[in-house]
Scaffold this active site. Structure first.
Site, PDB file in Angstrom:
ATOM      1  N   GLU A   1       2.151  45.113 -21.405  1.00  0.00           N
ATOM      2  CA  GLU A   1       0.713  45.176 -20.933  1.00  0.00           C
ATOM      3  C   GLU A   1      -0.205  44.738 -21.895  1.00  0.00           C
ATOM      4  OE1 GLU A   1      -0.286  45.303 -18.208  1.00  0.00           O
ATOM      5  OE2 GLU A   1       1.647  45.590 -17.432  1.00  0.00           O
ATOM      6  N   GLY A   2       0.350  43.538 -22.594  1.00  0.00           N
ATOM      7  CA  GLY A   2      -0.712  42.904 -23.812  1.00  0.00           C
ATOM      8  C   GLY A   2      -0.459  43.901 -25.001  1.00  0.00           C
TER       9      GLY A   2
END
Ligand SMILES: Cc1cc2nc3c(=O)[nH]c(=O)nc-3n(C[C@H](O)[C@H](O)[C@H](O)COP(=O)(O)OP(=O)(O)OC[C@H]3O[C@@H](n4cnc5c(N)ncnc54)[C@H](O)[C@@H]3O)c2cc1C
Length: 599
Positions: A443-444
């Site tokens: 998610e980053g």
């Protein structure tokens, strides 16, 4: 074997006593009749499901992992996962937060977050199957056409179908502008997708009758980079005229990853070989649309680490009370036993309190942001919606990165409490550490979250969102700064507020002439701002605990524990800010003028 007890009393403390969630939610027309009993009942029932159904499958799912059949491209989840899924769907749990027009119960995000915390304590790998599906519901709800909503949302909301997000490709993860998956228009208005996606969580499994993939791809002639990305919905089985799972589509799993943790969640390589797909939203605006799902997932990942921190703390505490080793330095505390329980040793307490404090601060932050999310979507006053929206935007990278860094540290400390036994599989602690590690990456990565915070959320916004949070802190400091008993909590909070303001200005000036200064300061900056949020959280929780103790009652030990944890936080975790500020100020040169090192 590890155990899990839903921390319902701690959850109620944050929701009702600290956030006064019922009052806040009743301002929202959709929740005008909500009451504490309803919230507590849902949490209690969900807690039973998590403790009795999901948690017993956590260690066995980790040991067994998912199975891939190269001939059929099918993935089978570990024993018991499917039955747990059926129970989950039959009980209507997927519908908790879904909109009533798609059959959902439309309950507040706050309740969803509390349930999500417990699911992740019980079994993070299992929880990822429904977790991503909620994201697809949000994404299609925000950007899908009416026809797409009608076709997909009822089945996704009910759990009959599940969803995925397909962004990553072998050569690109962080830099999605590099994606190569191609979308070729067909005469009937649909598209054919061709390409390779990797690391797709829940990309294939045996839980639901259909899987709805949200895929980023490029249209012919699309602009280079992230401005040329479009979003598509690509179902495993194309819905037929009756909106049932129909013809098998040309998107299939071509392998699963063998990885460090979350073994029971299938991480899939997905091959798209002319798969039928439909554009969602406008051409070339896909990345912006996808952020609906990514932002939700970032909050979800922070909640994953909150869940792991809580369950690690519970088990380490029980072990530390039971395990006998050595005598307390100040003399025997259990003279009737051959040695004292290790909980008498100051450093064992430090490890336990670290996990406890990261869990309590994390719970406040996750629930507060969930409440802000409800307000940002549904408050009748547009100014209140905008205010809440700004705070959610500011706090999202902190939930993702601060909580997952802390979660890894906490599970690691809890493993250490077990000594050598923590390293042995049967105690379950090493699984928690392995599972916690991914939360800092997907998610980053946490570096990307830090860049998002300092770059997009603070500097590019001229500090406006940070000032809004600063104003909340200032109000609190003004209200409680006059109270003698609150000095020990309010003073460090006020002090850090001033330091963050100064540091932000300094970094803003530096960034004007040298952009690398932002990248060099981002990670320690996020740690500092994360602590500002936690200092506010612990001061607020301390104020509530002091008031409750002053009012009397039988829950004295509970509120004293809150004060003691807050004191521990300010004495032993908060001081990290001094080093982090110094590191953030140290500039980019010690990182970039290093060519000789890397030659
Ligand atoms: C178990 C698992 C599940 C996953 N699930 C999904 C999923 O469901 N869907 C999906 O699409 N993806 C998924 N991913 C992919 C995940 O989101 C990516 O791995 C992640 O975004 C990082 O991309 P990368 O691995 O390509 O690393 P890279 O982008 O190659 O990054 C490598 C390193 O460089 C750093 N870096 C890169 N750019 C910068 C920069 N500008 N400044 C500073 N540092 C930088 C990164 O922080 C990182 O430390 C999953 C991954 C795993 C391991």
């Amino acid at each position: 074997m590890p155990s899990y007890t839903p921390p319902l009393r701690d959850m109620r403390f944050v929701m009702h006593e600290v956030l006064d969630a019922v009052t806040a939610l009743r301002e929202l027309p959709a929740h005008a009749d909500i009451d504490a009993e309803l919230i507590d009942q849902v949490c209690e029932e969900a807690g039973k499901f998590c403790a009795e159904v999901l948690h017993p499958l956590n260690a066995s799912g980790d040991a067994e992992g998912c199975h891939y059949d190269a001939e059929t491209h099918a993935v089978t989840t570990p024993a018991g996962f499917r039955q747990a899924w059926e129970q989950y769907v039959e009980a209507g749990w997927p519908l908790l937060n879904a909109a009533p027009e798609y059959g959902g119960q439309g309950l507040p995000h706050l309740i969803g977050s509390a349930v999500h915390e417990m699911q992740n304590s019980a079994n993070q790998a299992w929880t990822m199957y429904p977790g991503l599906t909620h994201g697809v519901v949000e994404l299609l709800g925000a950007h899908g056409s009416d026809a797409q909503k009608a076709l997909y949302l009822p089945k996704l909301a009910s759990g009959q179908w599940t969803g995925t997000m397909c962004l990553t490709e072998p050569h690109c993860g962080t830099d999605l502008g590099l994606i190569r998956t191609k979308a070729t228009p067909r005469d009937d208005g649909s598209y054919e997708l061709s390409g390779q996606k990797i690391f797709i969580s829940s990309g294939e499994h045996d839980l639901s009758e259909n899987i709805v993939h949200m895929v980023l791809a490029k249209l012919p002639g699309a602009p280079e980079g992230s401005k040329g990305i479009s979003l598509f919905v690509c179902p495993k089985f194309v819905p037929d005229a009756a909106a049932e799972a129909g013809e098998r589509n040309a998107i299939f799993c071509s392998g699963i990853e063998h990885k460090m943790g979350i073994h029971a969640n299938s991480t899939c390589q997905m091959t798209l070989d002319g798969a039928r797909a439909w554009l969602v939203g406008e051409p070339n605006k896909g990345l912006a649309a996808m952020f609906v799902m990514m932002n939700g997932a970032r909050l979800g990942v922070g909640t994953q680490s909150l869940g792991l921190t809580e369950v690690a703390w519970q088990n380490a505490l029980a072990y530390a009370k039971d395990r006998l080793q050595m005598r307390a330095l100040s003399g025997a505390k259990a003279p009737q036993q051959p040695a004292d329980p290790i909980i008498v040793h100051p450093d064992v307490r430090r490890m336990l309190l670290t996990a406890r404090a990261w869990a309590e601060g994390g719970r406040f932050l996750v629930y507060w942001v969930a409440l802000l999310l409800d307000q940002s979507r549904q408050h009748p006053d547009a100014a209140r919606r905008a205010e809440a929206d700004d705070l959610v935007a500011l706090l999202t990278p902190i939930v993702k990165a601060f909580l997952t860094d802390n979660g890894f540290a906490a599970t690691n400390e809890c493993l250490q409490v077990f000594g050598g036994h923590g390293y042995i599989r049967e105690w379950g602690m090493e699984q928690l550490v392995r599972d916690a590690r991914i939360n800092m990456i997907y998610e980053g990565t946490n570096t990307i979250q830090a860049l998002d915070l300092i770059g997009r959320k603070v500097l590019m916004d001229n500090g406006a969102k940070l000032k809004k949070f600063g104003a909340i802190v200032k109000d609190f400091v003004e209200q409680y700064g006059v109270s003698d008993s609150m000095q020990e909590f309010v003073n460090p909070l006020a002090d850090l507020g001033d330091k963050v303001q100064k540091l932000t200005m300094e970094l803003g000036f530096k960034a004007m002439t040298q952009r690398d200064e932002v990248g060099a300061a981002a990670v320690p900056y996020l740690r500092v701002v994360g602590h500002l949020v936690f200092a506010y959280a612990f001061a607020r929780m301390a104020a509530v605990a002091q008031a409750a103790l002053a009012a009397g009652g039988d829950d004295t030990a509970f509120y004293q524990a809150k004060l003691q944890t807050a004191r521990f936080y300010f004495a032993r975790l908060y001081p990290e800010t001094a080093a982090a500020i110094r590191i953030a100020r140290s500039g980019a040169r010690n990182l970039l003028d290093t060519e000789a090192v890397f030659a």
